[in-house]
Design an enzyme around this catalytic site. Structure first.
Site, short mmCIF file in Angstrom:
data_model
loop_
_atom_site.label_atom_id
_atom_site.label_comp_id
_atom_site.label_asym_id
_atom_site.label_seq_id
_atom_site.Cartn_x
_atom_site.Cartn_y
_atom_site.Cartn_z
N HIS A 109 0.85 -1.20 0.00
CA HIS A 109 0.00 0.00 0.00
C HIS A 109 0.87 1.24 0.00
CE1 HIS A 109 0.67 -1.15 4.21
NE2 HIS A 109 0.51 0.12 4.55
N HIS A 129 0.97 5.34 0.83
CA HIS A 129 0.35 6.41 1.60
C HIS A 129 0.51 7.69 0.80
CE1 HIS A 129 0.33 4.19 5.54
NE2 HIS A 129 1.29 3.53 4.91
#
Length: 187
Positions: A173, A175
């Site tokens: 992931h 950010h």
């Protein structure tokens, strides 16, 4: 178990000390059920510093715990968000990528961008040549998120990789952070 202070706090164990340190502003004596005494000193630090220290410790603990189950193949919280089993505030979605607001934002804009199919991509360190296309799609989606959020003139994309970077979910992931001055060095 007794507490001598204006707030008359009762404690069950040492894990609550951080919360007490944030709320007690006078010198207090706190007795635990074990009979041990700790002293909460007068409030001299900013709330932000105490919270940051506590958050950093929790973040490190979460990363260590997550690493122990990183490659089990078990569904992550992100898999559950993709399947719509857990609600999220979705900012962007296409056939390969999902972007949603972080529940613990570190900036006014904090959006997570994830691939919908994990395909062994639990961290950037696990990337293989077959992941090149999705990695590009994640970066492009980050730009789209920044544009939608009005931070295109100043944002940061961060990828935590492994325990020492405090990665706490082993589903790659990104950010996307912005909405304030992003200082350097981070952390």
């Amino acid at each position: 178990m007794a507490v001598t202070s204006s707030s008359m706090l009762l404690l069950r164990n040492f894990s609550t000390v951080g919360r007490v340190a944030q709320s007690v502003r006078v010198t207090s004596r706190i007795f635990f059920s074990t009979g041990e005494l700790i002293r909460v000193l007068p409030y001299t630090r900013s709330k932000r510093l105490i919270c940051s220290t506590r958050a950093a410790h929790n973040e490190e603990a979460a990363a260590k715990a997550a690493a122990s189950v990183a490659d089990t193949g078990a569904p992550t919280i992100f898999d559950k968000i993709i399947a719509k089993e857990i609600p999220s505030d979705i900012v962007y979605e296409d056939e390969n990528v999902l972007a949603f607001r972080d529940i613990n934002p570190q900036a006014p804009v904090h959006v997570l961008v994830i691939p919908k199919l994990r395909d062994g991509l639990t961290s950037l360190g696990k990337a293989e040549p077959r992941h090149v296309e999705v990695l590009g799609q994640l970066l492009h989606a980050s730009k789209i998120v920044a544009e939608k959020e009005g931070i295109l003139d100043g944002f940061r994309v961060v990828i935590n990789n492994g325990v020492e970077a405090c990665q706490s979910v082993y589903h790659l992931h990104l950010h996307v952070l912005g909405g304030r001055q992003m200082k350097w060095p981070p952390g």
